[in-house]
Write an enzyme that holds these catalytic residues in place. Structure first.
Site, PDB file in Angstrom:
ATOM      1  CD  GLU A 146      38.169  43.495  46.349  1.00 51.20           C
ATOM      2  OE1 GLU A 146      37.355  44.389  46.651  1.00 51.20           O
ATOM      3  OE2 GLU A 146      37.998  42.729  45.400  1.00 51.20           O
ATOM      4  CG  ASP A 179      38.266  39.075  37.492  1.00 49.77           C
ATOM      5  OD1 ASP A 179      37.767  40.109  37.956  1.00 49.77           O
ATOM      6  OD2 ASP A 179      38.745  38.160  38.186  1.00 49.77           O
TER       7      ASP A 179
END
Lengths: 401, 260
Positions: free
Chosen positions: B46, B57
């Site tokens: 990914e 994140d």
């Protein structure tokens, strides 16, 4: 039976204002946003909620705020200026209107903890205040740079029992504080309510915050009618960072085309200097903090770090409703430099005995630029008081002596 | 056939997906890392498209995003780097993961064309609303052979899990616990219950668990009820702490250590 066409300026059933708005959130936030979306109207339209909200606005926040005819400023500018005195609200700005509303929503949803972001600290203080009032835990994220330049508000939040957490990522200002608050919400999805301070973020926040701030124009209508015999002014002026005081000041005039809506955004050192927060002048459509809106960004879609002397306007986007008001031409956006805002702040202080917040000073700086005639009625949303900006003002005292 | 489909047809357990940020630690590291991960035996990769405001994140990936942006990484540069990797023997399935705004600014149609041209197999766009996907993106992705992955969290309602599963065609990305990437997820009874509850739903898509998977123990615990797991922040930390000349070896050792 007549069918009224839906207003192009108000949120539609899908959470959009024309092409702007929506809820562009990662799945981690979806249940929270969905819960709010499915319940906010039901909660805030409930008569009991309305009665508690209005009582707190009156007895705790000090509403209605006066609508003041600023005679000396009017004479100086050459028009008729009324100041909607949101600076006289408890905690010193309009922000409390929204935090009272949202804390009541949070209670209805059974939330135990409040998280918020703040730029100038006004929203943080207003959030810490209502959390103290209701006995809820309060965590406020604030850009590390803003913590430095808005120290009195940091101390106020701490005095009120809130935990102030510095946002040290990115530009260390409002945008990054918002990122951190969203991350906190992601990590605490079930027991925490996020009180966004402006008309930004995923649907339903822009609409919910605008509804809570709409008290500003609701009061203006009746006060203006009483003082001038007319309910609608020729102009309404307000500053726009995210745009919550403007959303409230414009709210009941959106569908009155005779009222010119003027939004002041921060040009910083100048629109073309690279040190600016003039979103409509420099931005283009994109996605920020959960909404499709207009934002300042690079060609590659990275969000630009904004600059303004005013921490409350130091934001690279605007609320989606404002993006729609700009795109449709319903509101006119004027970029005001740091210098012009300072000039306006000193002018108001000395002509009317009111020290405005630096954010508000941007709205005042539009007064000579809108072409208002002597008999035109101009309402300026005096969104906040300037105590928090004294350190900045003091630096410039000699220039205005 | 799409490489993701082929992978999951042949492998139904212990699938390892490794995330890394494009253009990190050095701008030109993207393709060498891709090669090293394939050689190390990673099942799929990914590649993160860096963004200035990655709200989902944690600190590790935020910093890698910022460093990649400082290095000059853009969506356009990433496609330039990926040009020809399939001809150079990269056969591992590739997903692009990123926030919507840089993709929208690049141009969604052009993005899909470039994905197809460079051999990208699927996309993860966490802040793309489902209804916008259905209305504006679905047909376009399909036309360019791009599979789509949706996230599911412990808070996602069963009805919505069904809906997401119905629309996804790559796999379902199970977020292990509430939090941002890199949080220390304790693979406790709650997580185990959530994963086995999801397994019992009998989803049509394979499931990979992410967020907090960092080593062999957490990988094994996460994979018990799923098709496999995703490692991101722990791998970013490895890249951060490894000198350039030791990168390929370190990657090999890291991947080998996950599935001993």
């Amino acid at each position: 039976m007549t069918i009224t066409a839906p207003s192009p300026y108000r949120v539609d059933a899908s959470g959009y204002y024309g092409p702007f708005g929506g809820a562009y959130v990662p799945e981690m936030l979806y249940p929270n946003v969905e819960e709010l979306r499915d319940n906010y109207l039901k909660i805030i339209e409930d008569p009991e909620f309305q009665s508690e909200f209005k009582q707190l606005l009156r007895d705790f926040a000090g509403r209605p705020t006066p609508l003041f005819l600023a005679q000396r400023l009017s004479a100086e500018i050459g028009t008729t200026i009324y100041l909607k005195r949101e600076d006289l609200c408890h905690t010193g700005a309009h922000k409390i209107n929204n935090t009272i509303g949202q804390i009541l929503v949070a209670q209805q949803l059974g939330k135990k903890r409040i998280v918020a972001e703040t730029g100038a600290g006004q929203h943080g203080v207003a959030t810490a205040t209502v959390c103290a009032l209701m006995g809820l835990e309060c965590i406020v994220y604030m850009g590390a740079i803003d913590i430095e330049r808005q120290k009195p508000n940091v101390d106020r939040m701490r005095m009120l029992g809130a935990k102030v957490v510095p946002a040290t990522s990115g530009s260390q200002t409002l945008k990054d504080a918002t990122n951190e608050a969203m991350r906190h919400w992601i990590s605490n999805p079930t027991d925490t309510h996020y009180i966004i301070g402006s008309v930004v973020g995923p649907h339903p926040y822009p609409d919910m915050v605008a509804r809570f701030q709409s008290i500003i124009s609701a009061e203006t209508i009746s006060q203006l009618l009483e003082q001038t015999g007319r309910a609608t002014p020729d102009f309404v002026l307000a500053c726009v960072g995210g745009g919550s005081n403007a959303a409230g000041a414009f709210y009941h005039y959106l569908d009155e085309p005779g009222v010119r809506l003027i939004a002041a955004e921060a040009a910083g050192q100048g629109v073309d200097t690279g040190h600016s927060a003039a979103t409509t002048a420099l931005g283009k459509p994109g996605i920020l903090h959960g909404a499709s809106t207009i934002l300042m960004q690079t060609e590659d879609g990275q969000v630009t770090e904004p600059y303004s002397i005013s921490a409350g306007l130091d934001y690279p986007g605007i609320g989606p409703q404002h993006a729609q008001l700009f795109a449709t031409g319903r509101a006119e956006f004027i970029s005001i430099t740091d210098k012009a805002a300072l000039d306006a702040a000193f002018q108001l202080s000395r002509l009317e005995g009111i020290i405005p917040a630096l954010e508000t000073a941007h709205a005042l700086a539009c007064l000579p630029l809108i072409g208002a005639k002597k008999d035109d009625v101009v309402v300026v949303c005096l969104s906040g008081r300037g105590d928090k900006d004294l350190a900045t003002y003091t630096k410039h005292l000699e220039e205005y002596s | 056939m799409n490489r993701l489909t082929t992978l999951f047809q042949h492998k139904t357990a212990d699938v390892l997906n490794v995330y890394f940020t494009a253009g990190f630690p050095q701008l030109t590291d993207t393709v060498p890392i891709l090669h090293a991960l394939q050689e190390a035996g990673t099942d799929l990769v990914e590649i993160g498209m860096p963004y200035s405001d990655p709200v989902a994140d944690g600190e590790t990936i935020q910093k890698s995003n910022q460093q990649a942006l400082d290095n000059g990484m853009t969506v356009a540069t990433l496609f330039e780097q990926l040009q020809g990797v399939r001809q150079q023997g990269v056969t591992v399935p590739i997903l692009l993961m990123g926030y919507l705004n840089p993709v929208v600014q690049f141009g969604i149609e052009k993005f899909c064309q470039q994905c197809q041209a460079t051999g990208v197999d699927g996309v993860i766009l966490p802040d793309l609303p489902l209804e916008v996907y259905e209305r504006e993106y679905k047909a376009l992705f399909a036309k360019h052979g791009l599979q789509v992955v949706f996230l599911v969290t412990p808070q996602t309602s069963p009805a919505r899990v069904r809906q997401l599963d119905g629309l996804a065609d790559g796999f379902i990305y199970l977020v292990a616990a509430a939090g941002t990437t890199g949080a220390q997820t304790d693979m406790n009874a709650d997580v185990d219950a959530y994963l086995s509850r999801t397994k019992a739903m009998g989803l049509r898509n394979p499931t990979l668990v992410g967020f907090g998977i960092s080593d062999a123990a957490s990988f094994a615990a996460a994979s018990r009820h799923t098709t496999g797991a995703i490692i991101g922040s722990a791998f970013i930390r490895l890249l951060q702490n490894t000198p350039a000349q030791g990168q390929a070896t370190a990657i090999k050792e890291f991947v080998a250590g996950i599935r001993p």
